[in-house]
Scaffold this motif. Structure first.
Motif, PDB file in Angstrom:
ATOM      1  N   VAL A  96       1.151  -1.184  -0.445  1.00  0.00           N
ATOM      2  CA  VAL A  96       0.022  -0.305   0.138  1.00  0.00           C
ATOM      3  C   VAL A  96       0.958   1.000   0.298  1.00  0.00           C
ATOM      4  O   VAL A  96       2.051   1.486   0.408  1.00  0.00           O
ATOM      5  N   MET A  97       0.374   1.986  -0.963  1.00  0.00           N
ATOM      6  CA  MET A  97       1.059   3.290  -0.731  1.00  0.00           C
ATOM      7  C   MET A  97      -0.081   4.549  -0.830  1.00  0.00           C
ATOM      8  O   MET A  97      -1.189   4.745  -1.056  1.00  0.00           O
ATOM      9  N   GLY A  98       0.605   5.530  -0.410  1.00  0.00           N
ATOM     10  CA  GLY A  98      -0.145   6.105  -0.071  1.00  0.00           C
ATOM     11  C   GLY A  98      -0.020   7.879   0.412  1.00  0.00           C
ATOM     12  O   GLY A  98       1.286   8.355   0.753  1.00  0.00           O
ATOM     13  N   TRP A  99      -1.249   8.913   0.369  1.00  0.00           N
ATOM     14  CA  TRP A  99      -0.761  10.077   0.374  1.00  0.00           C
ATOM     15  C   TRP A  99      -1.273  10.220   2.397  1.00  0.00           C
ATOM     16  O   TRP A  99      -2.929  10.391   2.367  1.00  0.00           O
ATOM     17  N   TYR A 100      -0.591  11.419   3.093  1.00  0.00           N
ATOM     18  CA  TYR A 100      -1.401  11.797   4.218  1.00  0.00           C
ATOM     19  C   TYR A 100      -1.100  13.430   4.746  1.00  0.00           C
ATOM     20  O   TYR A 100      -0.324  13.349   3.770  1.00  0.00           O
ATOM     21  N   ARG A 101      -1.405  14.417   5.084  1.00  0.00           N
ATOM     22  CA  ARG A 101      -1.545  15.492   5.633  1.00  0.00           C
ATOM     23  C   ARG A 101      -2.124  16.226   6.996  1.00  0.00           C
ATOM     24  O   ARG A 101      -2.646  15.438   7.186  1.00  0.00           O
ATOM     25  N   GLN A 102      -0.728  17.497   6.965  1.00  0.00           N
ATOM     26  CA  GLN A 102      -0.884  17.653   8.513  1.00  0.00           C
ATOM     27  C   GLN A 102      -1.086  18.874   7.889  1.00  0.00           C
ATOM     28  O   GLN A 102       0.029  19.662   7.907  1.00  0.00           O
ATOM     29  N   ALA A 103      -2.149  19.842   8.341  1.00  0.00           N
ATOM     30  CA  ALA A 103      -2.286  20.880   8.433  1.00  0.00           C
ATOM     31  C   ALA A 103      -1.708  21.878   9.887  1.00  0.00           C
ATOM     32  O   ALA A 103      -1.732  21.117  11.434  1.00  0.00           O
ATOM     33  N   PRO A 104      -1.556  23.079  10.095  1.00  0.00           N
ATOM     34  CA  PRO A 104      -0.881  23.566  10.827  1.00  0.00           C
ATOM     35  C   PRO A 104      -1.592  23.070  12.672  1.00  0.00           C
ATOM     36  O   PRO A 104      -2.792  24.021  12.463  1.00  0.00           O
ATOM     37  N   GLY A 105      -1.113  22.260  13.028  1.00  0.00           N
ATOM     38  CA  GLY A 105      -2.457  22.653  14.870  1.00  0.00           C
ATOM     39  C   GLY A 105      -3.289  21.512  14.568  1.00  0.00           C
ATOM     40  O   GLY A 105      -4.129  21.080  15.605  1.00  0.00           O
ATOM     41  N   LYS A 106      -3.148  20.556  14.037  1.00  0.00           N
ATOM     42  CA  LYS A 106      -4.409  19.781  13.628  1.00  0.00           C
ATOM     43  C   LYS A 106      -3.344  18.020  13.395  1.00  0.00           C
ATOM     44  O   LYS A 106      -2.069  18.147  13.415  1.00  0.00           O
TER      45      LYS A 106
END
Length: 123
Positions: free
Chosen positions: A32-42
């Motif tokens: 499995v390959m994928g993308w995650y994201r992190q916004a400031p403070g989250k």
């Protein structure tokens, strides 16, 4: 296993970007390959994943706008096409890969993370 992500940058709302992530240091096909994201403070959230058999999964917030794909020729390379970008898509995007092994009925997971790439969307 090392994951090298690239392609982030600055885009205007409604614009597009394309992220790439290439894995090295393994002869195995990553399950499995994928993308995650992190916004400031989250917290870090799932964006999209794709299996070695090309089954995909998307967060509701990006369905219809983002497309994840894997390169048939370059094993263990994954892309994320980001279209119709919104300011709320602004975050650091992380590539993740997962290798699964099975032994005696027990499945083990080996997760790998790449460095983040910044995506900034201006309104």
């Amino acid at each position: 296993v090392q994951l090298q992500a690239s392609g982030g940058g600055l885009a205007q709302a409604g614009g597009s970007l394309r992220l790439s992530c290439a894995a090295s240091g393994t002869v195995f096909s990553l399950d499995v390959m994928g993308w995650y994201r992190q916004a400031p403070g989250k917290q870090r959230d799932l964006v999209a994943t794709i299996t070695s058999s090309r089954n995909t999964n998307y967060a509701d917030s990006v369905k219809g706008r983002f497309t994840i794909s894997r390169d048939n020729a370059k094993k263990n390379t994954v892309y994320l096409q980001l279209n119709s970008l919104k300011p709320e898509d602004t975050a650091i995007y992380y590539c993740k890969a997962l290798r699964l092994t099975e032994s005696g009925g027990t499945i083990r997971e080996y997760p790998y993370w790449g460095q983040g790439t910044q995506v900034t969307v201006s309104s």
